[in-house]
Design an enzyme around this catalytic site. Sequence first.
Site, short mmCIF file in Angstrom:
data_model
loop_
_atom_site.label_atom_id
_atom_site.label_comp_id
_atom_site.label_asym_id
_atom_site.label_seq_id
_atom_site.Cartn_x
_atom_site.Cartn_y
_atom_site.Cartn_z
N GLN A 183 7.82 -28.04 12.87
CA GLN A 183 8.17 -28.73 11.63
C GLN A 183 9.50 -29.44 11.75
OE1 GLN A 183 4.87 -28.41 10.44
NE2 GLN A 183 6.16 -29.14 8.79
N HIS A 213 9.83 -33.12 13.05
CA HIS A 213 9.40 -34.24 12.21
C HIS A 213 10.58 -35.09 11.77
CE1 HIS A 213 5.12 -33.95 11.54
NE2 HIS A 213 5.20 -32.65 11.32
N GLU A 236 4.98 -26.04 1.75
CA GLU A 236 3.89 -26.92 2.17
C GLU A 236 2.95 -26.17 3.12
OE1 GLU A 236 3.38 -31.24 4.45
OE2 GLU A 236 5.24 -30.10 4.62
N HIS A 237 3.50 -25.59 4.18
CA HIS A 237 2.74 -24.80 5.14
C HIS A 237 3.25 -23.36 5.11
CE1 HIS A 237 3.04 -28.95 6.89
NE2 HIS A 237 1.75 -28.79 7.04
N ASP A 240 -2.78 -29.37 11.37
CA ASP A 240 -2.34 -30.77 11.29
C ASP A 240 -3.37 -31.73 11.86
OD1 ASP A 240 0.03 -30.85 9.94
OD2 ASP A 240 1.31 -30.99 11.69
N GLU A 276 -5.80 -34.87 -40.78
CA GLU A 276 -4.82 -35.64 -40.02
C GLU A 276 -4.53 -36.99 -40.67
OE1 GLU A 276 -6.30 -35.89 -36.03
OE2 GLU A 276 -5.85 -33.79 -35.58
N HIS A 313 -11.77 -42.28 -39.22
CA HIS A 313 -12.42 -41.30 -38.37
C HIS A 313 -13.40 -40.46 -39.19
CE1 HIS A 313 -9.39 -42.23 -35.34
NE2 HIS A 313 -9.93 -41.35 -34.51
#
Length: 434
Positions: free
Chosen positions: A263, A266, A331-332, A365, A419, A424
């Site tokens: 990692q 990267h 993430e991992h 990956d 409402e 409606h």
Amino acid sequence: MSVSIRRLTTSDPEFQAKLDRLLVFDDSTDESVERAVAEIIADVRQRGDDAVLDCTRRFDQLAAASMPALELPKAELAQAFAALDAERRQALEIAAARIRSYHEHQKADSWEYQDAEGMRLGQKVTPLDRVGLYVPGGKASYPSSVLMNAIPAKVAGVGELIMVVPTPRGEKNQLVLAAAHLAGVDRVFTIGGAQAVAALAYGTETIPQVDKIVGPGNAYVACAKRRVFGVVGIDMVAGPSEVLVIADGTTNPDWVAMDLFAQAEHDEMAQSILLCPDADFIDRVVQSINRLLPAMSRRETIAVSLSSRGALIQVADLDEACAVANRIAPEHLELSVQEARQLVEKIRHAGAIFIGPHTSESIGDYCAGPDHVLPTSRSARFSSPLGVYDFQKRSSLIEVPAAAAAKLGPVASVLARGEGLTAHARAAELRYED
């Protein structure tokens, strides 16, 4: 070559504060980037192809007489695939087949049912019409990203997949083009940066507007994706890559060190963290780090990443390790322990969980099958990996027969009048007063 990587322990009264500081990542964009991206997007919206061509000349030193000249013919993609040596072709084909097989399991179907009032209710699942895929170009080229983004889109049934990839000074990555051919990408344009994102989001004379933009990119691309969100969908704005390893002290420390490296290489802002109850094992991992690092091709990047954002954390036991992991929401997440399955149920927040010491994050990956586009920066608390579901949309189906209109119309009328929405109420009432 040695690395100074911080050591923490959960028994420290200041541990939570130290962990919070470690996890902080400032994802705010530099003002100059924001300004440049805003100007590029506005220019592309106003001048279309001409603006994209100008940006491509400026930023990629690639001149073209027209936008069609920047579109690669499908024959060139096929040729790139055919020219691969047997080893690379086989690796791409195995990875693509596994990714496709996994994502086939994610495909959702439309459904309907009839309730007690005779109403037919359901959900219609429809693939997106057109998707844009951004792929980094030049030296930072990732054919695996092509497969991981394009194949789920194709499995979902996306009608047209348009890939944009910058080719600085005309430099094309043949493996990326081969992956595009294998994944079934429909059109490829050799453009990049914020101008490519703007062209996909708003359309130009040559590039049609897409419904969603996926794929990684630099700060300009991420900024552009944030700005066009709402006009089109986006996958996510990802932060630096992360790995969290929970180890029980029985794994080869070289394996753990290399997983932290994987990692850290990267990006200098990538984050690698180890959680372990065994202080002696942590010491052995440190020894492995210092012994193995000099042989790494990106050792300088790894060293900066580990020293600035990495950590080796001693926990009381594996239950506490899981609690800390859930706070980090990585993430991992690697469960490098003997009875890894027992820990899976204790993990609530992680982009992907790698179960057992033989499950390297690298296999995930590239070729395990699940998508490697994962939530970062603690967003695994509320988001998921990229998948087929990201390329499908859902429409509610509601069919009300006369009898059901008479029964449920008064309910709608009462709520609408409560409402203050008279129209409606009357729309419902007219259907049971006649």
